[in-house]
Each structure stands twice: as structure tokens, then as C-alpha cells.
Design an enzyme around this catalytic site. Structure first.
Site, PDB file in Angstrom:
ATOM      1  CG  ASN A 183       2.164   3.297  -5.834  1.00 28.99           C
ATOM      2  OD1 ASN A 183       2.587   4.351  -6.298  1.00 28.99           O
ATOM      3  ND2 ASN A 183       2.785   2.139  -6.006  1.00 28.99           N
ATOM      4  CB  ALA A 225       9.571   7.174 -10.375  1.00 30.34           C
ATOM      5  CG  ASP A 264      -0.178  -4.575 -16.936  1.00 26.27           C
ATOM      6  OD1 ASP A 264      -0.848  -4.011 -16.061  1.00 26.27           O
ATOM      7  OD2 ASP A 264       0.553  -5.558 -16.693  1.00 26.27           O
ATOM      8  CG  MET A 289      -0.574  -7.531  -6.631  1.00 26.89           C
ATOM      9  SD  MET A 289       0.198  -6.453  -7.889  1.00 26.89           S
ATOM     10  CE  MET A 289       1.400  -7.569  -8.589  1.00 26.89           C
ATOM     11  NE  ARG A 290      -8.007 -11.663  -6.318  1.00 25.28           N
ATOM     12  CZ  ARG A 290      -7.668 -12.909  -6.031  1.00 25.28           C
ATOM     13  NH1 ARG A 290      -7.952 -13.882  -6.873  1.00 25.28           N
ATOM     14  NH2 ARG A 290      -7.055 -13.211  -4.902  1.00 25.28           N
ATOM     15  CG  HIS A 334       2.681  -1.987 -15.331  1.00 24.09           C
ATOM     16  ND1 HIS A 334       2.377  -3.244 -14.851  1.00 24.09           N
ATOM     17  CD2 HIS A 334       3.727  -2.137 -16.178  1.00 24.09           C
ATOM     18  CE1 HIS A 334       3.213  -4.120 -15.394  1.00 24.09           C
ATOM     19  NE2 HIS A 334       4.041  -3.483 -16.206  1.00 24.09           N
ATOM     20  N   GLY A 383       0.779  -1.239   0.000  1.00 26.71           N
ATOM     21  CA  GLY A 383       0.000   0.000   0.000  1.00 26.71           C
ATOM     22  C   GLY A 383       0.806   1.282   0.000  1.00 26.71           C
TER      23      GLY A 383
HETATM   24  C1  GAR Z   1       3.873  -1.181  -7.184  1.00 24.23           C
HETATM   25  O1  GAR Z   1       5.198  -1.193  -7.671  1.00 24.23           O
HETATM   26  C2  GAR Z   1       2.888  -1.213  -8.331  1.00 24.23           C
HETATM   27  O2  GAR Z   1       3.310  -0.488  -9.459  1.00 24.23           O
HETATM   28  C3  GAR Z   1       2.843  -2.682  -8.633  1.00 24.23           C
HETATM   29  O3  GAR Z   1       2.878  -3.320  -7.385  1.00 24.23           O
HETATM   30  C4  GAR Z   1       3.564  -2.486  -6.466  1.00 24.23           C
HETATM   31  C5  GAR Z   1       2.647  -2.255  -5.294  1.00 24.23           C
HETATM   32  O4  GAR Z   1       3.326  -1.580  -4.270  1.00 24.23           O
HETATM   33  N1  GAR Z   1       1.680  -3.025  -9.364  1.00 24.23           N
HETATM   34  C6  GAR Z   1       1.628  -4.014 -10.225  1.00 24.23           C
HETATM   35  O5  GAR Z   1       2.569  -4.743 -10.464  1.00 24.23           O
HETATM   36  C7  GAR Z   1       0.284  -4.177 -10.894  1.00 24.23           C
HETATM   37  N2  GAR Z   1       0.374  -5.121 -11.954  1.00 24.23           N
HETATM   38  P1  GAR Z   1       2.528  -0.807  -3.165  1.00 24.23           P
HETATM   39  O6  GAR Z   1       1.507  -1.814  -2.607  1.00 24.23           O
HETATM   40  O7  GAR Z   1       3.554  -0.450  -2.147  1.00 24.23           O
HETATM   41  O8  GAR Z   1       1.881   0.362  -3.802  1.00 24.23           O
END
Ligand code: GAR
Length: 238
Positions: A19, A178, A150, A95-96, A114, A17
Site C-alpha cells: 500500500n 482494491a 478500526d 500493525m501496532r 483496513h 509495504g
Molecule cells: C494490508 O492488507 C492492510 O490493509 C492490512 O495489512 C496489509 C498490509 O499490506 N492492514 C491491517 O490489517 C491493519 N490493521 P502491505 O504492507 O502490503 O500494504
């Protein structure tokens, strides 16, 4: 003083979490056009749930295991989003894969971040694959979600250099930083109607002229450019 009209956003997560945290941080600013209506996780015990709850944001777990089918699972998520009165859905490490009916219902109003410069490196394990491919630039993309994984229209991207000696973890950390700059900026554009999905493309409007002409704000968040170590960058430039 004029008040900013705020769009209600539901955030979907599966894990850490960070982001989501960046979006919550941005939403603290009264001038930011977003109110986080709630956070939904498909994963019980996702670390992001605790972070959001500690900040007073409504959280709920809607686990796949509690639903008979993918359609039923996404139906429950859709009902929860409706309950939150959310107008935009932000996937933040969700992630689903979402079902086509759900994606089509939210098309143009659902965005994802992504960890790669799309259309390169769709799917999982992007940092290892970027290193294996020998790319010298890597980064992240915010895009509208469409049924193909994606694959939706790109809203904004941030590039980071791949340094000599990087491994997947060091590269992931640079990209993640980033991401935290890019996602709030891109979500703001969507909330303000300045980035819209139209005819399978992202259409921009109402941006400052320099931005519309290709200013880096759609291709890298400002602070990131200053943070890049120019000496290290020089070492990767032939
Ligand atoms: C992030 O790097 C996001 O871009 C990626 O998972 C991570 C989640 O981190 N998302 C994917 O790969 C989606 N296909 P977070 O839970 O710390 O935000």
C-alpha cells in the site's frame, strides 16, 4: 501552469509495504497533491523499507524494543514525523495499536487502510473470518484513525466479490488490489480537504455533484469495477 500545493505525508508501515508502494506511485504524478516526506517502520527489516529507500524516500526504523514504554515509542514516532514536517500520517499495514495521546494529537490528520468492509471484521485475520461468515462481498476501508481500533469515521470503501472456491489467500489478493486503488484516492480527498473529520463523522465537500450523490468513486475505485470478472460474479448471484 499552476502548481499543485502538496501536503507532506509520513507513512507508517510494519511489513511488505505494497500500500505504501501504491501511495508512492500516485505521488509520482505532479498533479497528485501529496509529497511522501518519509517512511517509518516499527519493524526492522520490513520489506517496504527497501522499496521506499530504492525510490529515494527517507526511511527509518523506530522499534518498540528500543523504547521503555508504548508512550515512549509513540513519542519517538511523533518526533520523527515532526522532523519530516509531515502534515498527514498514513498507516499502511502498520500493525501496532497507537496510544491515545498520539492518536488524539493526529486525529483528523491520520488515516488507515483496513482489509475489510468496516464496521464488519475489525482486527486481524479479516479474510479468513469473512469466508467463515459466508459473506458474498468483502473489501477494504480507508478511515480516520481514532483511539478505538478500526473504529474511526469511514472515508472510502471498495467492495470485491467473494468467489466460490476462494481461500483466504485468493480473497486477500483480490482485496489487496482494491486497496491499491482505494488508498491513493482517499488520501487525495483528505489532502485536498474534501474529506474532513468533524463531530465524529467524515464530512465531504467540494466533490463533483455525482460523487457527492453516491457515485461509486467513494465506494470502489474505477478500474476495479472493470476488472471484476462478470461471469464469475454471475455465478455467485442467486
Ligand atoms: C494490508 O492488507 C492492510 O490493509 C492490512 O495489512 C496489509 C498490509 O499490506 N492492514 C491491517 O490489517 C491493519 N490493521 P502491505 O504492507 O502490503 O500494504
Amino acid at each position: 501552469m499552476s502548481t499543485v500545493s502538496k501536503k507532506r505525508v509520513a507513512i507508517l508501515i510494519s511489513g511488505r509495504g505494497s500500500n505504501m508502494g501504491a501511495l508512492l506511485d500516485a505521488a509520482v504524478d505532479p498533479a497528485y497533491p501529496i509529497e511522501i516526506a518519509g517512511v517509518i517502520s516499527d519493524t526492522p527489516g520490513a520489506a517496504g523499507l527497501g522499496i521506499a529507500a530504492a525510490r529515494g524516500v527517507p526511511v527509518q526504523v523506530i522499534a518498540r524494543a528500543d523504547h521503555a514504554s508504548k508512550d515512549a515509542h509513540d513519542g519517538a514516532i511523533d518526533a520523527a514525523i515532526a522532523e519530516l514536517n509531515a502534515e498527514i500520517v498514513a498507516l499502511a499495514g502498520y500493525m501496532r495499536l497507537l496510544t491515545t495521546p498520539f492518536v488524539e494529537k493526529w486525529q483528523g490528520r491520520m488515516i488507515n487502510i483496513h482489509p475489510a468492509l468496516l464496521p464488519s471484521f475489525k482486527g486481524l485475520d479479516t479474510h479468513r473470518r469473512a469466508l467463515e461468515a459466508g459473506t458474498r462481498l468483502h473489501g477494504c476501508t480507508v478511515h480516520f484513525v481514532t483511539p478505538q481500533m478500526d473504529d474511526g469515521p469511514i472515508i472510502a470503501q471498495a467492495a470485491v466479490p467473494v468467489m466460490i472456491g476462494d481461500d483466504a489467500d485468493t480473497l486477500a489478493a483480490r482485496v489487496l488490489k482494491a486497496e491499491h486503488g482505494l488508498y491513493p484516492m482517499a488520501l487525495k480527498l483528505v489532502a485536498e480537504g474534501k474529506a474532513r473529520m468533524q463531530g465524529g463523522r467524515t464530512v465531504f465537500s467540494g466533490l463533483a455533484e455525482d460523487t457527492a450523490n453516491g457515485d461509486a468513486s467513494l465506494s470502489a475505485p474505477g478500474p476495479l469495477r472493470e476488472e471484476i470478472d462478470l461471469e464469475q460474479l454471475a455465478r455467485i448471484t442467486p
